[in-house]
Design a protein around this motif. Structure first.
Motif, PDB file in Angstrom:
ATOM      1  N   GLU A 159       0.836  -1.199   0.000  1.00  0.00           N
ATOM      2  CA  GLU A 159       0.000   0.000   0.000  1.00  0.00           C
ATOM      3  C   GLU A 159       0.871   1.249   0.000  1.00  0.00           C
ATOM      4  OE1 GLU A 159      -3.409   0.285   2.557  1.00  0.00           O
ATOM      5  OE2 GLU A 159      -3.374  -1.888   2.933  1.00  0.00           O
ATOM      6  N   GLY A 160       0.413   2.280  -0.704  1.00  0.00           N
ATOM      7  CA  GLY A 160       1.149   3.527  -0.712  1.00  0.00           C
ATOM      8  C   GLY A 160       0.468   4.573  -1.565  1.00  0.00           C
ATOM      9  N   LEU A 161       1.115   5.720  -1.680  1.00  0.00           N
ATOM     10  CA  LEU A 161       0.625   6.815  -2.512  1.00  0.00           C
ATOM     11  C   LEU A 161       1.387   6.788  -3.827  1.00  0.00           C
ATOM     12  CD1 LEU A 161      -1.149   9.436  -2.649  1.00  0.00           C
ATOM     13  CD2 LEU A 161       0.929  10.672  -1.952  1.00  0.00           C
ATOM     14  N   LEU A 162       0.643   6.600  -4.925  1.00  0.00           N
ATOM     15  CA  LEU A 162       1.260   6.589  -6.247  1.00  0.00           C
ATOM     16  C   LEU A 162       1.224   8.008  -6.796  1.00  0.00           C
ATOM     17  CD1 LEU A 162       2.500   4.829  -8.491  1.00  0.00           C
ATOM     18  CD2 LEU A 162       0.193   4.520  -9.396  1.00  0.00           C
ATOM     19  N   LEU A 197       3.577  11.237  -9.242  1.00  0.00           N
ATOM     20  CA  LEU A 197       4.578  11.551 -10.266  1.00  0.00           C
ATOM     21  C   LEU A 197       5.570  12.536  -9.682  1.00  0.00           C
ATOM     22  CD1 LEU A 197       2.251  11.936 -13.379  1.00  0.00           C
ATOM     23  CD2 LEU A 197       3.855  10.069 -12.920  1.00  0.00           C
ATOM     24  N   ASP A 198       6.843  12.150  -9.671  1.00  0.00           N
ATOM     25  CA  ASP A 198       7.910  12.998  -9.163  1.00  0.00           C
ATOM     26  C   ASP A 198       9.133  12.751 -10.036  1.00  0.00           C
ATOM     27  OD1 ASP A 198       9.658  14.534  -7.766  1.00  0.00           O
ATOM     28  OD2 ASP A 198       9.795  13.200  -6.026  1.00  0.00           O
ATOM     29  N   ASP A 199       9.140  13.448 -11.195  1.00  0.00           N
ATOM     30  CA  ASP A 199      10.161  13.179 -12.203  1.00  0.00           C
ATOM     31  C   ASP A 199      10.112  11.702 -12.594  1.00  0.00           C
ATOM     32  OD1 ASP A 199      12.121  13.900 -13.964  1.00  0.00           O
ATOM     33  OD2 ASP A 199      13.767  13.508 -12.555  1.00  0.00           O
ATOM     34  N   GLY A 200       8.875  11.210 -12.751  1.00  0.00           N
ATOM     35  CA  GLY A 200       8.624   9.798 -13.028  1.00  0.00           C
ATOM     36  C   GLY A 200       7.763   9.219 -11.921  1.00  0.00           C
ATOM     37  N   PRO A 201       7.131   8.052 -12.180  1.00  0.00           N
ATOM     38  CA  PRO A 201       6.245   7.477 -11.173  1.00  0.00           C
ATOM     39  C   PRO A 201       7.002   6.980  -9.956  1.00  0.00           C
ATOM     40  CG  PRO A 201       6.499   5.987 -13.034  1.00  0.00           C
ATOM     41  CD  PRO A 201       7.178   7.259 -13.414  1.00  0.00           C
ATOM     42  N   VAL A 202       6.404   7.176  -8.793  1.00  0.00           N
ATOM     43  CA  VAL A 202       7.010   6.741  -7.541  1.00  0.00           C
ATOM     44  C   VAL A 202       5.903   6.299  -6.594  1.00  0.00           C
ATOM     45  CG1 VAL A 202       7.021   9.078  -6.570  1.00  0.00           C
ATOM     46  CG2 VAL A 202       8.620   7.372  -5.686  1.00  0.00           C
ATOM     47  N   LEU A 203       6.152   5.236  -5.855  1.00  0.00           N
ATOM     48  CA  LEU A 203       5.220   4.761  -4.831  1.00  0.00           C
ATOM     49  C   LEU A 203       5.790   5.147  -3.485  1.00  0.00           C
ATOM     50  CD1 LEU A 203       2.615   3.078  -4.305  1.00  0.00           C
ATOM     51  CD2 LEU A 203       4.119   1.092  -3.989  1.00  0.00           C
ATOM     52  N   VAL A 204       5.059   5.998  -2.764  1.00  0.00           N
ATOM     53  CA  VAL A 204       5.507   6.471  -1.450  1.00  0.00           C
ATOM     54  C   VAL A 204       4.818   5.628  -0.385  1.00  0.00           C
ATOM     55  CG1 VAL A 204       5.720   8.433   0.088  1.00  0.00           C
ATOM     56  CG2 VAL A 204       5.728   8.801  -2.403  1.00  0.00           C
ATOM     57  N   LEU A 205       5.619   4.893   0.402  1.00  0.00           N
ATOM     58  CA  LEU A 205       5.071   4.018   1.427  1.00  0.00           C
ATOM     59  C   LEU A 205       4.725   4.801   2.684  1.00  0.00           C
ATOM     60  CD1 LEU A 205       7.458   0.932   1.056  1.00  0.00           C
ATOM     61  CD2 LEU A 205       5.498   1.616  -0.327  1.00  0.00           C
ATOM     62  N   ASP A 242       5.855   4.673   5.631  1.00  0.00           N
ATOM     63  CA  ASP A 242       6.990   5.133   6.443  1.00  0.00           C
ATOM     64  C   ASP A 242       7.876   6.120   5.694  1.00  0.00           C
ATOM     65  OD1 ASP A 242       8.209   3.514   4.605  1.00  0.00           O
ATOM     66  OD2 ASP A 242       9.063   2.099   6.046  1.00  0.00           O
ATOM     67  N   GLY A 243       7.432   6.544   4.513  1.00  0.00           N
ATOM     68  CA  GLY A 243       8.179   7.534   3.747  1.00  0.00           C
ATOM     69  C   GLY A 243       9.114   6.960   2.706  1.00  0.00           C
ATOM     70  N   GLN A 244       9.324   5.653   2.691  1.00  0.00           N
ATOM     71  CA  GLN A 244      10.176   5.062   1.659  1.00  0.00           C
ATOM     72  C   GLN A 244       9.568   5.301   0.279  1.00  0.00           C
ATOM     73  OE1 GLN A 244      12.138   1.111   2.479  1.00  0.00           O
ATOM     74  NE2 GLN A 244      10.513   0.995   4.016  1.00  0.00           N
ATOM     75  N   ARG A 245      10.431   5.444  -0.708  1.00  0.00           N
ATOM     76  CA  ARG A 245       9.987   5.749  -2.072  1.00  0.00           C
ATOM     77  C   ARG A 245      10.522   4.681  -3.024  1.00  0.00           C
ATOM     78  NH1 ARG A 245       8.630  11.288  -2.169  1.00  0.00           N
ATOM     79  NH2 ARG A 245       9.215  11.592  -4.345  1.00  0.00           N
ATOM     80  N   ARG A 255      11.735  -8.211   4.560  1.00  0.00           N
ATOM     81  CA  ARG A 255      11.059  -7.128   5.281  1.00  0.00           C
ATOM     82  C   ARG A 255      11.554  -5.795   4.748  1.00  0.00           C
ATOM     83  NH1 ARG A 255       8.219  -8.346   9.814  1.00  0.00           N
ATOM     84  NH2 ARG A 255       8.382 -10.512  10.564  1.00  0.00           N
ATOM     85  N   MET A 256      10.609  -4.938   4.413  1.00  0.00           N
ATOM     86  CA  MET A 256      10.945  -3.588   3.963  1.00  0.00           C
ATOM     87  C   MET A 256      10.160  -2.644   4.869  1.00  0.00           C
ATOM     88  SD  MET A 256      10.771  -2.052   0.098  1.00  0.00           S
ATOM     89  CE  MET A 256       8.979  -2.036   0.015  1.00  0.00           C
ATOM     90  N   GLY A 257      10.748  -2.339   6.052  1.00  0.00           N
ATOM     91  CA  GLY A 257       9.990  -1.611   7.062  1.00  0.00           C
ATOM     92  C   GLY A 257       8.876  -2.504   7.582  1.00  0.00           C
TER      93      GLY A 257
END
Length: 361
Positions: A245-248, A250-258, A260-263, A317-319
């Motif tokens: 789950e995250g926020l999809l 566009l930040d100089d290309g697509p990015v999924l922000v988790l 905990d802030g990981q991108r 595990r990623m966070g």
């Protein structure tokens, strides 16, 4: 052989008003091998029993061939059913078990002998015809149960989790046996299982069910690659699809922000409309790979490693996020170490976190 057609078929139990089948509409083509799959309690066996006539239909229409069979007795539907239990007569030989239904129908002795011989040859039972069920292995008993259905030469075969009592090796062998039988007979076959591997390997098409509702109907690989919703995506596949789950955005290309802030960079992903938006990203384990130096798209800690021979399943595990990667055995990492990964961004699927529906992209 016959087509089986369900039109808005519904099953509601009077006591408590439990809806076992909400609104099932689909057609099984003449000669098709269709699999009903879903978790326990999803309604797949109830639906099969309705086709067999062992459960009444609350509403809707069921046709076998051109005939509406809602109120037709099971014995008059020209179907043959194979159950989870072998249900063989213990005091009868294999030959007697195979021929019993034909004797009840008072077929000529010569025809009974021919049909039993053909079924025994097809299933490799020739040398066992004089044995009784107690002298047979589980796989042999299941072949007799299949043979008993085969000799009837019905329009439709119905199989209700027939392999669930067998061990893994026997199940694999019997799956191939059933596929060969279907290829040789060309009879319409409807097969129920909760095992998604069985469904994927046996079904020419698959009906995925949940809570009495048909979720999606398609070929195995279409369901795997293009699931309609999150349930289908995570139910089919072993190991299951990873969900993040995250926020999809566009930040100089697509990015999924988790959370905990990981991108996580997703360059090349097929993006849904309306960004930024909250999504559930679906990533198949085989779409993760160990990154070369400086190429990592995400970093995770190796939790456990499960070697299964020609590949390893790596739990990461990623966070707060748990992932599984399917890797070649020579790339098996060390438990407890950090691991840089790449992912095939064009293969990532996106789902609405509220409804679970697939977001087109």
């Amino acid at each position: 052989m016959a087509e089986v057609r369900l039109e808005h078929v519904r099953k509601v139990y009077p006591q408590g008003g439990h809806v076992a089948i909400a609104d099932a509409s689909f057609t099984v083509a003449d000669g098709e091998r269709l699999v009903l799959v879903g978790p326990s309690g999803c309604g797949k066996s109830t639906l099969l029993r309705m086709i067999a006539g062992l459960e009444s239909i609350t509403s809707g229409t069921l046709r076998i061939g051109e005939r509406v069979v809602n109120d037709v007795a099971p014995k008059d539907r020209d179907i043959a059913m194979v159950f989870q239990s072998y249900a063989l007569y213990p005091h009868m030989t294999v030959a007697e078990n195979l021929s019993f239904a034909l004797q009840l129908r008072k077929l000529p002795v010569a025809e009974i002998t021919t049909r039993v011989g053909q079924a025994a040859e097809m299933l490799g039972l020739d040398s066992m015809l004089e044995r009784k069920p107690a002298q047979l292995s589980g796989g042999q008993r299941q072949r007799v149960a299949l043979g008993r259905a085969l000799v009837r030469q019905p329009q439709v075969f119905l199989l209700d989790e027939p392999l669930s009592n067998l061990d893994a090796k026997l199940r694999a062998g019997m799956r191939a046996e059933i596929a060969r039988i279907h290829a040789r007979t060309g009879t319409t076959m409807i097969y129920v299982t909760h095992d998604q591997v069985e469904a994927m390997t046996l079904g020419q098409r698959i009906v995925v069910m949940k809570d009495g509702v048909v979720q999606q109907i398609d070929t195995p690989m279409t369901l795997y690659r293009n699931p309609a919703n999150l349930f289908v995506a995570t139910f089919l596949g072993s190991p299951a699809m990873n969900t993040v789950e995250g926020l999809l955005a566009l930040d100089d290309g697509p990015v999924l922000v988790l959370a905990d802030g990981q991108r996580v960079r997703l360059d090349g992903a097929r993006l849904p409309s309306g960004l930024p938006r909250k999504v559930v990203a679906g990533i198949r384990p085989e779409h993760l790979a160990v990154a070369a130096d400086g190429q990592a798209m995400l970093s995770a800690t190796v939790d456990t490693v499960e070697p299964v021979g020609n590949e390893v399943f790596v739990n990461l595990r990623m966070g707060a996020v748990l992932l599984v990667a399917r890797l070649p055995p020579e790339e098996a990492p060390v438990e407890g170490r950090a691991l840089g990964l790449t992912l095939r961004a064009p293969e990532v699927l996106f789902f609405d976190p509220a409804s679970g529906e697939r977001l087109p992209g």
